[in-house]
Design a protein around this motif. Sequence first.
Motif, PDB file in Angstrom:
ATOM      1  N   ASP A  80       0.810  -1.216   0.000  1.00  0.00           N
ATOM      2  CA  ASP A  80       0.000   0.000   0.000  1.00  0.00           C
ATOM      3  C   ASP A  80       0.848   1.272   0.000  1.00  0.00           C
ATOM      4  N   CYS A  81       2.172   1.107   0.035  1.00  0.00           N
ATOM      5  CA  CYS A  81       3.066   2.262   0.023  1.00  0.00           C
ATOM      6  C   CYS A  81       4.461   1.787  -0.370  1.00  0.00           C
ATOM      7  N   TYR A  82       5.386   2.745  -0.535  1.00  0.00           N
ATOM      8  CA  TYR A  82       6.779   2.394  -0.811  1.00  0.00           C
ATOM      9  C   TYR A  82       7.269   1.392   0.226  1.00  0.00           C
ATOM     10  N   THR A  83       8.006   0.383  -0.228  1.00  0.00           N
ATOM     11  CA  THR A  83       8.378  -0.719   0.647  1.00  0.00           C
ATOM     12  C   THR A  83       9.860  -1.052   0.508  1.00  0.00           C
ATOM     13  N   GLN A 149      -7.831 -12.257  -6.730  1.00  0.00           N
ATOM     14  CA  GLN A 149      -7.972 -10.964  -6.078  1.00  0.00           C
ATOM     15  C   GLN A 149      -6.632 -10.278  -5.865  1.00  0.00           C
ATOM     16  N   ILE A 150      -6.621  -8.954  -6.012  1.00  0.00           N
ATOM     17  CA  ILE A 150      -5.476  -8.114  -5.655  1.00  0.00           C
ATOM     18  C   ILE A 150      -5.875  -7.329  -4.411  1.00  0.00           C
ATOM     19  N   THR A 151      -5.122  -7.512  -3.325  1.00  0.00           N
ATOM     20  CA  THR A 151      -5.454  -6.896  -2.040  1.00  0.00           C
ATOM     21  C   THR A 151      -4.316  -6.005  -1.579  1.00  0.00           C
ATOM     22  N   ALA A 152      -4.640  -4.799  -1.131  1.00  0.00           N
ATOM     23  CA  ALA A 152      -3.620  -3.897  -0.590  1.00  0.00           C
ATOM     24  C   ALA A 152      -3.140  -4.416   0.759  1.00  0.00           C
ATOM     25  N   ALA A 153      -1.843  -4.259   1.027  1.00  0.00           N
ATOM     26  CA  ALA A 153      -1.273  -4.772   2.274  1.00  0.00           C
ATOM     27  C   ALA A 153      -0.172  -3.860   2.781  1.00  0.00           C
ATOM     28  N   ASP A 154      -0.057  -3.786   4.101  1.00  0.00           N
ATOM     29  CA  ASP A 154       1.017  -3.031   4.761  1.00  0.00           C
ATOM     30  C   ASP A 154       2.139  -4.000   5.083  1.00  0.00           C
ATOM     31  N   PHE A 155       3.237  -3.920   4.339  1.00  0.00           N
ATOM     32  CA  PHE A 155       4.383  -4.781   4.589  1.00  0.00           C
ATOM     33  C   PHE A 155       5.391  -4.127   5.533  1.00  0.00           C
ATOM     34  N   GLN A 156       5.316  -2.809   5.663  1.00  0.00           N
ATOM     35  CA  GLN A 156       6.360  -2.092   6.384  1.00  0.00           C
ATOM     36  C   GLN A 156       6.217  -2.195   7.902  1.00  0.00           C
ATOM     37  N   THR A 157       5.017  -1.997   8.426  1.00  0.00           N
ATOM     38  CA  THR A 157       4.842  -1.989   9.883  1.00  0.00           C
ATOM     39  C   THR A 157       5.288  -3.294  10.539  1.00  0.00           C
ATOM     40  N   PRO A 158       4.874  -4.468  10.033  1.00  0.00           N
ATOM     41  CA  PRO A 158       5.346  -5.715  10.655  1.00  0.00           C
ATOM     42  C   PRO A 158       6.869  -5.855  10.598  1.00  0.00           C
ATOM     43  N   TYR A 159       7.473  -5.321   9.530  1.00  0.00           N
ATOM     44  CA  TYR A 159       8.919  -5.450   9.419  1.00  0.00           C
ATOM     45  C   TYR A 159       9.631  -4.559  10.429  1.00  0.00           C
ATOM     46  N   ILE A 160       9.136  -3.366  10.626  1.00  0.00           N
ATOM     47  CA  ILE A 160       9.726  -2.479  11.633  1.00  0.00           C
ATOM     48  C   ILE A 160       9.651  -3.135  13.011  1.00  0.00           C
ATOM     49  N   GLU A 161       8.534  -3.767  13.297  1.00  0.00           N
ATOM     50  CA  GLU A 161       8.389  -4.467  14.578  1.00  0.00           C
ATOM     51  C   GLU A 161       9.399  -5.607  14.685  1.00  0.00           C
ATOM     52  N   ALA A 162       9.638  -6.311  13.589  1.00  0.00           N
ATOM     53  CA  ALA A 162      10.558  -7.457  13.604  1.00  0.00           C
ATOM     54  C   ALA A 162      12.002  -7.032  13.850  1.00  0.00           C
ATOM     55  N   ILE A 163      12.465  -6.001  13.154  1.00  0.00           N
ATOM     56  CA  ILE A 163      13.856  -5.603  13.356  1.00  0.00           C
ATOM     57  C   ILE A 163      14.037  -4.936  14.718  1.00  0.00           C
TER      58      ILE A 163
END
Length: 480
Positions: A80-83, A149-163
Amino acid sequence: MGVPTQIKFGTDGWRGVIADDFTFENVRVAAAAIGSYILAKEDPAKGVCIGYDTRFGSRDFAIAAAKVISSIGIPVLLADCYTPTPALSYAVVTRGAAGGVMITSSHNPAQWNGVKYKASYGGSGSPSIMEEIATYLGDPPEVAAATAQITAADFQTPYIEAISRFADLDVIAKSGLKFAIDTMYGSGRGVISGILTELGVDHIAIRSEVNPLFPGINPEPIEPHIRALQEAVVANHCQAGLATDGDADRLGAVDEHGNFVDAHKIFSILLRWLVERKKWPGDVTRAFNTTSMIDRICAKHGRKLYEHGIGFKFVADLMLEPDKNILIGGEESGGIGIKKHLPERVGLLNSLLLANVMAEEKQTLGELVASLQAEYGEHQYGRIDLHIDDSIKNAAIARANGGVDAIAGMKVLRVSTLDGIKFFLDNPEAHGKPNAAETWLLLRASGTEPLLRVYSESCSKESVAKVLQAGKDFVMSSGA
């Protein structure tokens, strides 16, 4: 349907010049090949994650790829945004996807864009996977009865939590250190700066706005492109500057005096910290064009070292072999991966870990580098990128393969051809210095661009400059 001659999968996918060979048509062809591979070799019901960086048109290219893959019947999660690329890779693993597509040209100049493929394990496709995807190029893809289906997703927030969980943020927060963060107009924007802000760690952020022209630079964290970071570190009295590339999977750094700290020394600092302080088990991989200091650290601590070809897919391949226990692997261009996290370049995580090392060791970045050089010998490194016609590039490689007796007045002791042509030289400057770095010159021609890279490592900056100039002269005289 013929295979477009412009599409050629290299060490980490395919890249091209926007509006020349990197067109919507060719992106669709590449996406179709990836989709066909997933239908044949993976579970397509698991879907594909697609991300994109801040380059010109990246979101639109990502949408085009998503439509092709969904038309084959494969569900798509579209960022859903730059990743950052490592965030996309992390999403592939944690969401159990069949694979991932990242629209980025990483550290290339602004006129370039590309398509990276991330396998289901969250890292670069292995050489065998990339070769198989290439076999589908130009083949008409299967068209499903119903579009997925094409679904928008936030990939960044979970990654910030992981690092944030992986690094010791408490020790960084209490360190009193000050950092400069440079995301080079790339998709790492706001990530490390956001974490440091929450911790209350003093820092400044530069080049964090979106500007697909990357004004005045290539988004690669090396000299001269990190000049602004060097100046910011000195002007703001920071203990280190941390720079990530266009898709935030590579890392470069600057010490408190504004000196560039290359990826080789970052790799060495992290390796020494992991084996000496953290006592983590495991062996090490390094690319053919990386520092021999890694060899010395591994020898001291009894860690097996695997040397491999250039490209992070070789690191990922070794990390995934069940009979090998790989701790860390790296390459010359700032891509360093830690298996416990991902079999992937992780520039953002490594930014936090470098801050972690400084905080635990209570040393500035410059002090960490000095202690490395004192223990393992001075290792200096340099690289020249020669954008030349293929005729000159091919002639130079042919001459080098034909046998060379001396370079820069130094006798050639031996030659290795693992990936390119590497000459090990008898450097008089190293005589009488038992801990001196070995001197070598590597010539490597790009398989996808009119480009030849000249690399050198030696025991002083002066020696590196001399050997690089001799290498450049050798290449350019090949076209005479």
